[in-house]
Design an enzyme around this catalytic site. Sequence first.
Site, PDB file in Angstrom:
ATOM      1  N   ARG A  85       5.337  29.902   8.304  1.00 10.63           N
ATOM      2  CA  ARG A  85       5.007  28.765   7.472  1.00 10.63           C
ATOM      3  C   ARG A  85       3.509  28.361   7.092  1.00 10.63           C
ATOM      4  NH1 ARG A  85       5.921  22.960  10.468  1.00 10.63           N
ATOM      5  NH2 ARG A  85       4.081  23.201  11.983  1.00 10.63           N
ATOM      6  N   ARG A 133      -0.117   3.321  -5.430  1.00 11.48           N
ATOM      7  CA  ARG A 133      -0.034   4.815  -5.968  1.00 11.48           C
ATOM      8  C   ARG A 133       0.522   4.849  -7.010  1.00 11.48           C
ATOM      9  NH1 ARG A 133      -2.023   8.296  -2.375  1.00 11.48           N
ATOM     10  NH2 ARG A 133      -1.574   7.974   0.017  1.00 11.48           N
ATOM     11  N   ARG A 140       1.370   8.925   4.848  1.00  7.71           N
ATOM     12  CA  ARG A 140       0.195   8.230   5.117  1.00  7.71           C
ATOM     13  C   ARG A 140       0.665   6.559   5.263  1.00  7.71           C
ATOM     14  NH1 ARG A 140      -4.709  10.565   4.631  1.00  7.71           N
ATOM     15  NH2 ARG A 140      -5.400   8.677   5.826  1.00  7.71           N
ATOM     16  N   HIS A 141       1.586   6.226   4.584  1.00  7.32           N
ATOM     17  CA  HIS A 141       2.006   4.968   4.443  1.00  7.32           C
ATOM     18  C   HIS A 141       2.682   4.648   5.884  1.00  7.32           C
ATOM     19  CE1 HIS A 141       0.800   4.035   0.357  1.00  7.32           C
ATOM     20  NE2 HIS A 141       0.770   5.442   0.191  1.00  7.32           N
ATOM     21  N   SER A 151       5.316 -11.780   4.275  1.00  9.62           N
ATOM     22  CA  SER A 151       6.219 -11.270   5.332  1.00  9.62           C
ATOM     23  C   SER A 151       7.643 -11.259   5.165  1.00  9.62           C
ATOM     24  CB  SER A 151       5.689 -11.406   6.862  1.00  9.62           C
ATOM     25  OG  SER A 151       5.937 -13.187   6.935  1.00  9.62           O
ATOM     26  N   HIS A 169       3.463  -2.702  -1.790  1.00 13.51           N
ATOM     27  CA  HIS A 169       2.096  -2.291  -1.563  1.00 13.51           C
ATOM     28  C   HIS A 169       1.975  -0.569  -2.026  1.00 13.51           C
ATOM     29  CE1 HIS A 169      -1.655  -1.321   0.472  1.00 13.51           C
ATOM     30  NE2 HIS A 169      -1.178  -0.440   1.082  1.00 13.51           N
ATOM     31  N   LEU A 179      12.675  17.348   6.363  1.00 11.69           N
ATOM     32  CA  LEU A 179      13.152  18.827   6.353  1.00 11.69           C
ATOM     33  C   LEU A 179      11.869  19.296   7.258  1.00 11.69           C
ATOM     34  CD1 LEU A 179      14.957  21.066   5.936  1.00 11.69           C
ATOM     35  CD2 LEU A 179      13.395  21.483   4.001  1.00 11.69           C
ATOM     36  N   SER A 180      12.402  20.196   8.554  1.00 11.93           N
ATOM     37  CA  SER A 180      11.700  20.879   9.370  1.00 11.93           C
ATOM     38  C   SER A 180      11.122  21.969   8.818  1.00 11.93           C
ATOM     39  CB  SER A 180      12.014  20.696  10.781  1.00 11.93           C
ATOM     40  OG  SER A 180      11.198  21.632  11.532  1.00 11.93           O
ATOM     41  N   LEU A 225       2.670  10.934   1.161  1.00 14.57           N
ATOM     42  CA  LEU A 225       3.643   9.612   1.201  1.00 14.57           C
ATOM     43  C   LEU A 225       3.641   9.187   2.794  1.00 14.57           C
ATOM     44  CD1 LEU A 225       6.381   7.848   0.380  1.00 14.57           C
ATOM     45  CD2 LEU A 225       7.560   9.971   1.171  1.00 14.57           C
TER      46      LEU A 225
HETATM   47  C1  FAD Z   1      -6.336   6.869  -4.882  1.00 16.31           C
HETATM   48  C2  FAD Z   1      -6.188   7.356  -3.385  1.00 16.31           C
HETATM   49  C3  FAD Z   1      -7.097   8.121  -2.866  1.00 16.31           C
HETATM   50  C4  FAD Z   1      -6.950   8.459  -1.475  1.00 16.31           C
HETATM   51  N1  FAD Z   1      -7.698   9.317  -1.068  1.00 16.31           N
HETATM   52  C5  FAD Z   1      -7.562   9.812   0.249  1.00 16.31           C
HETATM   53  C6  FAD Z   1      -8.542  10.847   0.849  1.00 16.31           C
HETATM   54  O1  FAD Z   1      -9.341  11.501   0.194  1.00 16.31           O
HETATM   55  N2  FAD Z   1      -8.536  11.106   2.226  1.00 16.31           N
HETATM   56  C7  FAD Z   1      -7.366  10.539   3.147  1.00 16.31           C
HETATM   57  O2  FAD Z   1      -7.499  10.937   4.105  1.00 16.31           O
HETATM   58  N3  FAD Z   1      -6.591   9.377   2.512  1.00 16.31           N
HETATM   59  C8  FAD Z   1      -6.630   9.079   0.932  1.00 16.31           C
HETATM   60  N4  FAD Z   1      -5.882   8.125   0.326  1.00 16.31           N
HETATM   61  C9  FAD Z   1      -4.949   7.699   1.330  1.00 16.31           C
HETATM   62  C10 FAD Z   1      -5.221   6.155   1.893  1.00 16.31           C
HETATM   63  O3  FAD Z   1      -6.407   5.938   2.500  1.00 16.31           O
HETATM   64  C11 FAD Z   1      -4.008   5.504   2.630  1.00 16.31           C
HETATM   65  O4  FAD Z   1      -3.948   6.263   4.020  1.00 16.31           O
HETATM   66  C12 FAD Z   1      -2.674   5.449   2.177  1.00 16.31           C
HETATM   67  O5  FAD Z   1      -2.670   5.194   0.770  1.00 16.31           O
HETATM   68  C13 FAD Z   1      -1.813   4.734   2.866  1.00 16.31           C
HETATM   69  O6  FAD Z   1      -2.385   3.351   2.623  1.00 16.31           O
HETATM   70  P1  FAD Z   1      -2.205   2.307   3.659  1.00 16.31           P
HETATM   71  O7  FAD Z   1      -3.195   2.345   4.854  1.00 16.31           O
HETATM   72  O8  FAD Z   1      -2.686   1.073   2.833  1.00 16.31           O
HETATM   73  O9  FAD Z   1      -0.592   2.181   4.099  1.00 16.31           O
HETATM   74  P2  FAD Z   1       0.006   1.480   5.314  1.00 16.31           P
HETATM   75  O10 FAD Z   1      -0.505   2.687   6.192  1.00 16.31           O
HETATM   76  O11 FAD Z   1       1.319   1.664   5.040  1.00 16.31           O
HETATM   77  O12 FAD Z   1      -0.657   0.138   5.833  1.00 16.31           O
HETATM   78  C14 FAD Z   1      -0.454  -0.872   4.787  1.00 16.31           C
HETATM   79  C15 FAD Z   1      -1.401  -1.929   5.149  1.00 16.31           C
HETATM   80  O13 FAD Z   1      -1.405  -2.410   6.486  1.00 16.31           O
HETATM   81  C16 FAD Z   1      -2.800  -2.637   6.965  1.00 16.31           C
HETATM   82  N5  FAD Z   1      -3.099  -1.497   8.211  1.00 16.31           N
HETATM   83  C17 FAD Z   1      -2.435  -0.479   8.411  1.00 16.31           C
HETATM   84  N6  FAD Z   1      -3.066  -0.158   9.545  1.00 16.31           N
HETATM   85  C18 FAD Z   1      -4.084  -0.603   9.687  1.00 16.31           C
HETATM   86  C19 FAD Z   1      -5.015  -0.396  10.745  1.00 16.31           C
HETATM   87  N7  FAD Z   1      -5.044   0.324  11.637  1.00 16.31           N
HETATM   88  N8  FAD Z   1      -5.977  -1.616  10.690  1.00 16.31           N
HETATM   89  C20 FAD Z   1      -6.085  -2.384   9.792  1.00 16.31           C
HETATM   90  N9  FAD Z   1      -5.008  -2.744   8.855  1.00 16.31           N
HETATM   91  C21 FAD Z   1      -4.160  -1.948   8.737  1.00 16.31           C
HETATM   92  C22 FAD Z   1      -3.575  -2.441   5.710  1.00 16.31           C
HETATM   93  O14 FAD Z   1      -3.728  -3.822   5.073  1.00 16.31           O
HETATM   94  C23 FAD Z   1      -2.823  -1.531   4.675  1.00 16.31           C
HETATM   95  O15 FAD Z   1      -3.202  -1.561   3.690  1.00 16.31           O
HETATM   96  C24 FAD Z   1      -5.875   7.852  -0.829  1.00 16.31           C
HETATM   97  C25 FAD Z   1      -5.056   6.936  -1.434  1.00 16.31           C
HETATM   98  C26 FAD Z   1      -5.252   6.622  -2.613  1.00 16.31           C
HETATM   99  C27 FAD Z   1      -4.402   5.458  -3.288  1.00 16.31           C
END
Ligand code: FAD
Length: 262
Positions: free
Chosen positions: A184, A211, A103-104, A79, A206, A113-114, A101
Site C-alpha cells: 500500500r 472547511r 483531523r477533526h 454544548s 465547526h 476501510l483498512s 477529515l
Molecule cells: C484552511 C486550512 C488549512 C489547514 N492546513 C493545515 C496544515 O497545513 N497542516 C496541518 O497539520 N493541518 C492543517 N489544517 C488542519 C487544522 O489545523 C485542524 O487540524 C483541522 O482543521 C481540525 O480542526 P480543529 O482542531 O479545530 O477540530 P477539532 O479537532 O474537532 O477541534 C475542535 C475545537 O476543539 C478545540 N480543541 C481541540 N483540541 C484542542 C486542544 N488540544 N487544545 C485546545 N483546544 C482544542 C479547538 O477549539 C478546536 O477548534 C488546516 C485546516 C484548514 C481549515
Amino acid sequence: MINEKSAALYVIARPIFDRDAFRQFLTDENQTWLEGDNSTDAEKLIEAAGRICYMSFGQRQFRRGSSYIANLIARGHESVLEHASWSFLLCGVSRAFTHQLVRHRIGFSYSQLSQQYHDETEASFVAPRSVVRSPELRRVWTNAVESAKQAYSALLETELSFRSTELSKETRQEAMRLVRSAARSVLPNATETKIFFTANARSLRHFLTIRGAVEGDEEMRIVSALLLRELQPDAPTIFADFRIEELEDGTPIVKKCSCRET
Ligand SMILES: Cc1cc2nc3c(=O)[nH]c(=O)nc-3n(C[C@H](O)[C@H](O)[C@H](O)COP(=O)(O)OP(=O)(O)OC[C@H]3O[C@@H](n4cnc5c(N)ncnc54)[C@H](O)[C@@H]3O)c2cc1C
C-alpha cells in the site's frame, strides 16, 4: 483501466427524540412545554436538553422552537448542540480527503476501510475535477495512477511469493497485513476509501465553518455541500446560517452567513 469514483454520502442514522419519554418527565415534574410548531426531532432534542439547564418550562418559557435554538447559538451556549448526532457513510472520497477529515477530533467518531486488511488490487480512484476538465492533465494523472496500481499488484505478488514459506509460522492474517502494508505504500492519495463517521451538530457546524468555503479544497467543499443538504432538512434552525453557492466551475461552496434571527 482504472475505476473512478465520486463522492456519495449515505445517512445511516439521524437524531430521534422520544416524545413519550419526555412527556412522561414533564408530567412527573408537573411542567408544561410549548413546543415549536414545526420543530424536527433534532431540534426538539436540543431544545429539551437546553430547557433542562434552567427548567424553563411553563411560566419560565419565553421563547419557542426555532427562536429558542437561534438564541442558544447566538449566546454561545453550544454544548447543548452536542446531543444531536448523525451517522454517515461516505464513499468515493480520496485518502487525501479522509486524512484531513480525521483531523477533526472533537465530537467525531470514525471507522475507515483498512488498507492492511482489505486487498486494494481492485481499488478505485478519485480524480480531482480540475484534472478531469483538462485532457492533458487527465493523461498525466491516469498514467500515474495506473502505474501505482500496477506497482501495488506486483509488490503484493512478489512479497507473497517470498513469504509463502513463512506463512505457517505467522498467522496468515498478520502475514497478509505485513504484505499489504508494504504494497500500500505505493498507492496514491487519490485512492478511493470508505469512511463511516458519527458527528454531533456542534462539531458539524465547526467543520462546515472552517472547511466548507476553502476555495482551493474542492473535495472538502463537495463533501461539505453533501452534508449540508442532509443536515438542513433535519435541523433547519441549527444549520440556518449556512448556505450552498456555486463557484464559476460549477463546484459547490458552503458559506456561513450572519443572517440568523434570534
Ligand atoms: C484552511 C486550512 C488549512 C489547514 N492546513 C493545515 C496544515 O497545513 N497542516 C496541518 O497539520 N493541518 C492543517 N489544517 C488542519 C487544522 O489545523 C485542524 O487540524 C483541522 O482543521 C481540525 O480542526 P480543529 O482542531 O479545530 O477540530 P477539532 O479537532 O474537532 O477541534 C475542535 C475545537 O476543539 C478545540 N480543541 C481541540 N483540541 C484542542 C486542544 N488540544 N487544545 C485546545 N483546544 C482544542 C479547538 O477549539 C478546536 O477548534 C488546516 C485546516 C484548514 C481549515
